[in-house]
Design a protein around this motif. Structure first.
Motif, PDB file in Angstrom:
ATOM      1  N   LEU A  72      15.948 -38.307 -24.998  1.00 53.49           N
ATOM      2  CA  LEU A  72      17.281 -37.242 -24.662  1.00 53.49           C
ATOM      3  C   LEU A  72      16.756 -35.715 -24.751  1.00 53.49           C
ATOM      4  CD1 LEU A  72      20.524 -37.529 -24.732  1.00 53.49           C
ATOM      5  CD2 LEU A  72      19.818 -35.459 -25.946  1.00 53.49           C
ATOM      6  N   VAL A  73      16.340 -35.012 -23.721  1.00 52.72           N
ATOM      7  CA  VAL A  73      16.637 -33.879 -24.374  1.00 52.72           C
ATOM      8  C   VAL A  73      17.892 -32.847 -24.031  1.00 52.72           C
ATOM      9  CG1 VAL A  73      15.140 -31.109 -23.737  1.00 52.72           C
ATOM     10  CG2 VAL A  73      13.916 -33.797 -23.375  1.00 52.72           C
ATOM     11  N   TYR A  74      18.500 -31.951 -25.185  1.00 50.75           N
ATOM     12  CA  TYR A  74      19.331 -31.015 -24.651  1.00 50.75           C
ATOM     13  C   TYR A  74      18.594 -29.710 -24.930  1.00 50.75           C
ATOM     14  CZ  TYR A  74      23.439 -28.503 -25.368  1.00 50.75           C
ATOM     15  OH  TYR A  74      24.730 -27.467 -25.154  1.00 50.75           O
ATOM     16  N   ILE A  75      19.041 -28.553 -24.171  1.00 47.99           N
ATOM     17  CA  ILE A  75      18.053 -27.285 -23.876  1.00 47.99           C
ATOM     18  C   ILE A  75      19.144 -26.478 -23.519  1.00 47.99           C
ATOM     19  CG2 ILE A  75      17.045 -25.717 -22.361  1.00 47.99           C
ATOM     20  CD1 ILE A  75      15.829 -28.607 -21.608  1.00 47.99           C
ATOM     21  N   ALA A  76      19.565 -25.324 -24.225  1.00 43.89           N
ATOM     22  CA  ALA A  76      20.713 -24.820 -24.496  1.00 43.89           C
ATOM     23  C   ALA A  76      19.934 -23.180 -24.015  1.00 43.89           C
ATOM     24  CB  ALA A  76      21.969 -24.561 -25.861  1.00 43.89           C
ATOM     25  N   MET A 115      21.503 -29.660 -19.827  1.00 40.27           N
ATOM     26  CA  MET A 115      20.760 -28.004 -20.100  1.00 40.27           C
ATOM     27  C   MET A 115      22.235 -27.558 -19.555  1.00 40.27           C
ATOM     28  SD  MET A 115      17.745 -28.595 -16.906  1.00 40.27           S
ATOM     29  CE  MET A 115      17.485 -26.394 -16.775  1.00 40.27           C
ATOM     30  N   ASP A 116      22.444 -27.136 -20.616  1.00 39.11           N
ATOM     31  CA  ASP A 116      23.068 -25.550 -20.936  1.00 39.11           C
ATOM     32  C   ASP A 116      22.727 -24.530 -19.955  1.00 39.11           C
ATOM     33  OD1 ASP A 116      25.653 -24.566 -21.178  1.00 39.11           O
ATOM     34  OD2 ASP A 116      26.134 -25.411 -23.351  1.00 39.11           O
ATOM     35  N   LEU A 117      23.046 -23.471 -19.647  1.00 41.06           N
ATOM     36  CA  LEU A 117      22.010 -22.755 -19.185  1.00 41.06           C
ATOM     37  C   LEU A 117      23.039 -21.649 -18.556  1.00 41.06           C
ATOM     38  CD1 LEU A 117      19.054 -24.831 -16.164  1.00 41.06           C
ATOM     39  CD2 LEU A 117      19.532 -23.989 -19.054  1.00 41.06           C
ATOM     40  N   PHE A 118      22.618 -20.387 -19.275  1.00 39.74           N
ATOM     41  CA  PHE A 118      23.230 -19.261 -19.125  1.00 39.74           C
ATOM     42  C   PHE A 118      23.269 -18.195 -18.192  1.00 39.74           C
ATOM     43  CE2 PHE A 118      23.083 -20.897 -23.332  1.00 39.74           C
ATOM     44  CZ  PHE A 118      23.973 -21.319 -23.883  1.00 39.74           C
ATOM     45  N   GLU A 119      22.659 -18.700 -17.442  1.00 41.80           N
ATOM     46  CA  GLU A 119      22.787 -17.883 -15.916  1.00 41.80           C
ATOM     47  C   GLU A 119      23.214 -18.898 -15.216  1.00 41.80           C
ATOM     48  OE1 GLU A 119      19.310 -15.662 -14.328  1.00 41.80           O
ATOM     49  OE2 GLU A 119      20.570 -14.077 -16.322  1.00 41.80           O
ATOM     50  N   SER A 120      23.223 -20.068 -14.918  1.00 41.27           N
ATOM     51  CA  SER A 120      23.464 -21.262 -14.055  1.00 41.27           C
ATOM     52  C   SER A 120      24.891 -22.539 -14.844  1.00 41.27           C
ATOM     53  CB  SER A 120      23.849 -21.653 -13.303  1.00 41.27           C
ATOM     54  OG  SER A 120      21.891 -22.448 -13.772  1.00 41.27           O
ATOM     55  N   ARG A 121      25.397 -21.917 -15.982  1.00 43.78           N
ATOM     56  CA  ARG A 121      26.187 -22.700 -16.550  1.00 43.78           C
ATOM     57  C   ARG A 121      26.642 -24.176 -16.540  1.00 43.78           C
ATOM     58  NH1 ARG A 121      27.589 -21.814 -22.654  1.00 43.78           N
ATOM     59  NH2 ARG A 121      29.044 -22.958 -23.200  1.00 43.78           N
TER      60      ARG A 121
END
Length: 142
Positions: A72-76, A115-121
């Motif tokens: 599992l990969v989690y990316i913030a 993926m918890d992305l801050f330009e497209s959360r």
């Protein structure tokens, strides 16, 4: 059971101050939950691209396919869904990460990416915890 890579990246604003520290906070919460579910967790915060790619090099994770049932990969971080930015503002492409896992023999084994992305959360910690609970239940039933 599984190996979890939990990566979070703030970024430096024009004044040199770290911004988006919430990325590190979110990743810490996710890492704690994953440990409770039985994952071996490798958390990393605010590191350069080279460090991430070295961490998933053949030498460092070749035993992964023999030891774990899933990864599992989690990316913030700041990103667009195809890639995300490391602390040195270099892009890390998701396809390159998956390629590494395929090369070590994880092909055919579950690979999960959050993926918890801050330009497209795209996700929130509460939703992820629900998904982990469901995944664990399905795993235990199998």
């Amino acid at each position: 059971f599984g190996m979890a890579f939990v990566w979070s990246f703030s970024y430096l604003d024009k004044s040199g101050e770290f911004v988006l520290n919430i990325a590190n906070d979110s990743a810490s919460l996710v890492a704690e939950e994953l440990q409770l579910f039985g994952f071996e967790v490798r958390p990393r915060q605010n590191v350069k691209k080279k460090y991430i790619m070295d961490e998933i090099s053949m030498e460092n994770i070749e035993t992964l396919s023999h030891t774990y049932d899933c990864v599992l990969v989690y990316i913030a971080a700041v990103g667009d869904g195809e890639c995300f930015l490391a602390i040195d503002n270099e892009k890390i492409y998701i396809k390159d990460i998956w390629k590494r896992f395929e090369e070590i023999g994880m092909e055919g084994k579950p690979k999960m990416l959050f993926m918890d992305l801050f330009e497209s959360r795209s996700s929130y910690v509460d939703d992820i915890v629900k998904e982990f609970n469901l995944a664990k239940k399905l795993y235990e039933e199998s």
